[in-house]
Each structure stands twice: as structure tokens, then as C-alpha cells.
Design a protein around this motif. Structure first.
Motif, PDB file in Angstrom:
ATOM      1  N   ASP A  76       1.589  -5.657  -1.985  1.00  0.00           N
ATOM      2  CA  ASP A  76       1.199  -5.522  -0.357  1.00  0.00           C
ATOM      3  C   ASP A  76       2.202  -6.108   0.057  1.00  0.00           C
ATOM      4  O   ASP A  76       2.654  -7.489   0.069  1.00  0.00           O
ATOM      5  CB  ASP A  76      -0.038  -6.126   0.002  1.00  0.00           C
TER       6      ASP A  76
ATOM      7  N   PHE B 168       1.423  -9.383   1.933  1.00  0.00           N
ATOM      8  CA  PHE B 168       0.835 -10.657   1.358  1.00  0.00           C
ATOM      9  C   PHE B 168       1.484 -11.876   1.559  1.00  0.00           C
ATOM     10  O   PHE B 168       0.450 -12.874   1.975  1.00  0.00           O
ATOM     11  CB  PHE B 168       0.883 -10.146  -0.122  1.00  0.00           C
TER      12      PHE B 168
ATOM     13  N   LYS C 239      -5.174  -9.247  -0.591  1.00  0.00           N
ATOM     14  CA  LYS C 239      -4.488  -8.395  -1.366  1.00  0.00           C
ATOM     15  C   LYS C 239      -3.039  -8.829  -1.825  1.00  0.00           C
ATOM     16  O   LYS C 239      -2.461  -8.902  -0.924  1.00  0.00           O
ATOM     17  CB  LYS C 239      -4.501  -6.888  -1.268  1.00  0.00           C
ATOM     18  N   SER C 240      -2.644  -8.856  -3.339  1.00  0.00           N
ATOM     19  CA  SER C 240      -1.266  -9.203  -3.432  1.00  0.00           C
ATOM     20  C   SER C 240      -0.737  -8.344  -4.007  1.00  0.00           C
ATOM     21  O   SER C 240       0.558  -7.646  -3.758  1.00  0.00           O
ATOM     22  CB  SER C 240      -1.433 -10.400  -4.266  1.00  0.00           C
ATOM     23  N   THR C 241      -1.065  -7.537  -5.343  1.00  0.00           N
ATOM     24  CA  THR C 241      -0.638  -6.417  -6.351  1.00  0.00           C
ATOM     25  C   THR C 241      -1.575  -5.389  -6.518  1.00  0.00           C
ATOM     26  O   THR C 241      -2.786  -5.538  -6.371  1.00  0.00           O
ATOM     27  CB  THR C 241      -0.131  -7.140  -7.277  1.00  0.00           C
ATOM     28  N   GLU C 242      -0.978  -4.415  -6.879  1.00  0.00           N
ATOM     29  CA  GLU C 242      -1.918  -3.199  -7.395  1.00  0.00           C
ATOM     30  C   GLU C 242      -1.025  -2.648  -8.675  1.00  0.00           C
ATOM     31  O   GLU C 242       0.202  -2.360  -8.640  1.00  0.00           O
ATOM     32  CB  GLU C 242      -1.795  -2.245  -6.542  1.00  0.00           C
TER      33      GLU C 242
ATOM     34  N   HIS D  23       3.378  -2.199  -7.544  1.00  0.00           N
ATOM     35  CA  HIS D  23       3.021  -2.250  -6.143  1.00  0.00           C
ATOM     36  C   HIS D  23       2.692  -3.544  -5.570  1.00  0.00           C
ATOM     37  O   HIS D  23       1.772  -4.212  -6.223  1.00  0.00           O
ATOM     38  CB  HIS D  23       1.891  -1.362  -5.769  1.00  0.00           C
TER      39      HIS D  23
ATOM     40  N   SER E 127      -5.959  -6.667   3.587  1.00  0.00           N
ATOM     41  CA  SER E 127      -4.784  -6.294   3.071  1.00  0.00           C
ATOM     42  C   SER E 127      -4.161  -5.977   4.209  1.00  0.00           C
ATOM     43  O   SER E 127      -4.288  -6.119   5.427  1.00  0.00           O
ATOM     44  CB  SER E 127      -5.262  -5.214   2.289  1.00  0.00           C
ATOM     45  N   ARG E 128      -2.882  -5.040   3.941  1.00  0.00           N
ATOM     46  CA  ARG E 128      -1.770  -4.892   5.075  1.00  0.00           C
ATOM     47  C   ARG E 128      -2.568  -3.980   6.199  1.00  0.00           C
ATOM     48  O   ARG E 128      -1.991  -4.027   7.252  1.00  0.00           O
ATOM     49  CB  ARG E 128      -1.034  -3.779   4.459  1.00  0.00           C
ATOM     50  N   TRP E 129      -3.930  -3.391   6.057  1.00  0.00           N
ATOM     51  CA  TRP E 129      -4.411  -2.528   6.803  1.00  0.00           C
ATOM     52  C   TRP E 129      -5.078  -3.219   8.146  1.00  0.00           C
ATOM     53  O   TRP E 129      -5.248  -2.817   9.211  1.00  0.00           O
ATOM     54  CB  TRP E 129      -5.472  -1.681   6.330  1.00  0.00           C
TER      55      TRP E 129
END
Length: 266
Positions: free
Chosen positions: A98, A101, A89-92, A96, A67-69
Motif C-alpha cells: 500500500d 502504509f 493495510k501494508s501488503t497484499e 503489492h 488503506s490508501r483510499w
């Protein structure tokens, strides 16, 4: 004769030293002898675990989820390290996305690493809302891995609720059905030990990606079939700064190729 014996002994010592540096992983499925941490020389772990019932390096196919991290990733180095797949990770929830992504999506493809997108489920949105948000943000691209629905309990301040199992599975199935129809592949379910048990997920119709960082999934999720095993959150992979999640595919390299033939988006 003594010279010949000395030469023979020297050759033997060199061979033994090589074996010590390159231990042989366990048998197919990871159920053979458990090698020590670092048996795969290209991957590592900043907090290595002693595996007693099947070492992850007994599996032939390994991948990452990011993910972004993870920040900037050198995907060429990642591929050269032996990484065979990536879940990004694309979405939450329903609003939201990422921020890394699409960049990761493009860069992983350029490095010829099979990649798929995962959605982090939010318990204050319906399955239909979250499916629509995922579809809005993730391209339907031939050659992509199946989508993933990440089901786990969260400590969200904006959504502290924990729905009962029947609601969890009902809404998750709505997501799986809508997303599956759109991409032509039913999503994989990622889950954790406590969430799986609390919601009795074993009766859901899906392939599973199981988190198990203390023991082999066959010990933690007895009787549950699975496609992917997340075995550490403190993995070390060339091309990625800091820790990263590492995962193993359930079968052999040949099984992996067969799986790709049936499960890639067309």
C-alpha cells in the motif's frame, strides 16, 4: 412556592433534555440496552444500522482500519475523537504494498495511536511467500500492535481460485507461524462471515477480528471468541474524509490496557 415549583420544573426539563442528547450506551460487552445511532458523539455512521442484539457503542474501546483510499488523515483529530487503535493495510499477496502504509505508520505513531499492519491474503501465492513479503515491508517496531492476516474471498481477476478449506488453513498457518516468529506475536486473523463458514476457521489457533455489520458477532459467529469486531464500513470519524471502517475491542478499557501489555511487539 409557585416560583420555586417553576424553577424545579425548569431544572428537570433541562436535565431530561441533556439525557436525550447523551443517551447511555449498553452494558459491558454491548449486551445491555441498545442505544440509538450517535450515542458516541465523536463517531458517526453515514448509513446507521439498528442494532437489536448488542450495540457497538456498548463497547468502551473503538478503532479504525485504513488503506490508501482514506487519503490524507489528520491523526491528531482522529485521536481526539476517541479512536484507540488503528490497523493499516501494508501488503497484499507477494508483490503489492500500500503506497500510504509507511506514511500512516509514522503519523499514527506521532499521534500516539497504537497501530498495527494487516496483510491482504492472495490465493495464488504460498503462505511462505506472503509472509516474506509482509516482513520485508513492515518494520519490527516495539510498541506495535500484532500483525493481522486478512482472510476473505476476493473477486481478483488475476487470481479467481478458491482453494479448499484444508489448503486455506494450511497456508494461512504457514504465514501465521513465520510472521509470528519474526514479530514475537502471533498474528490476529481478520475474516468475514462467508469465509469463516466456508473454511470452518473456528479451529484455527489465533485471535479473531470478525466482520459483522448486520448483527452482534455472538449472533453471527455463535460460540466464537473474538478480540475485535468490525461493525461498519461507513463510519464517520473527525480527521478522515469520507467513510471509514469502525471497530470495537471486546473488553473494557481496563481489559484493553491488559491486552496491550501482553500483545504489543517487544
Amino acid at each position: 412556592m409557585r416560583l420555586l415549583q417553576k424553577i424545579m420544573i425548569g431544572v428537570l426539563l433541562v436535565a431530561l433534555a441533556a439525557c436525550a442528547r447523551n443517551p447511555v450506551p449498553g452494558g459491558p460487552g454491548g449486551f445491555g440496552p441498545s442505544p440509538g445511532p450517535g450515542a458516541n458523539p465523536r463517531l458517526g455512521d453515514s448509513r446507521p444500522h439498528e442494532w437489536r442484539n448488542g450495540h457497538p457503542y456498548g463497547h468502551a474501546v473503538h478503532g479504525i482500519d485504513v488503506s490508501r483510499w482514506q487519503g490524507d488523515i489528520d491523526w491528531g483529530q482522529v485521536r481526539n475523537a476517541g479512536i484507540s487503535f488503528a490497523f493499516i493495510k501494508s501488503t497484499e499477496g507477494g508483490d503489492h504494498a500500500d503506497p500510504n502504509f509507511m506514511r500512516y505508520w509514522r503519523e499514527a505513531a506521532q499521534a500516539r495511536i497504537p497501530r498495527g499492519a494487516y496483510h491482504y491474503y492472495y490465493f495464488c501465492r504460498t503462505g511462505a511467500e506472503q509472509a516474506a513479503w509482509f516482513i520485508r515491508n513492515v518494520p519490527r517496531e516495539a510498541g506495535s500492535l500484532p500483525p493481522v492476516l486478512d482472510l476473505e474471498w476476493t473477486n481478483s481477476r488475476t487470481c479467481p481460485r478458491r482453494p479448499p478449506p484444508h489448503e486455506v488453513k494450511r497456508e494461512a498457518n504457514v504465514f501465521l507461524d513465520i510472521v509470528g516468529r519474526h514479530y514475537g506475536q502471533r498474528p490476529i486473523i481478520y475474516t468475514t462471515v462467508d469465509f469463516y463458514r466456508d473454511n470452518q476457521l473456528g479451529d484455527m489457533r489465533a485471535e479473531f477480528w470478525l466482520r459483522s455489520v448486520a448483527d452482534h458477532p455472538r449472533m453471527i459467529y455463535p460460540g466464537q471468541r473474538w478480540a475485535f469486531w468490525q461493525y461498519t464500513g461507513t463510519g464517520i470519524v473527525p480527521g478522515i474524509r469520507g467513510n471509514v471502517d469502525l471497530n470495537a475491542f471486546a473488553g473494557s478499557s481496563a481489559d484493553w490496557q491488559r491486552w496491550l501489555q501482553t500483545r504489543l511487539t517487544r
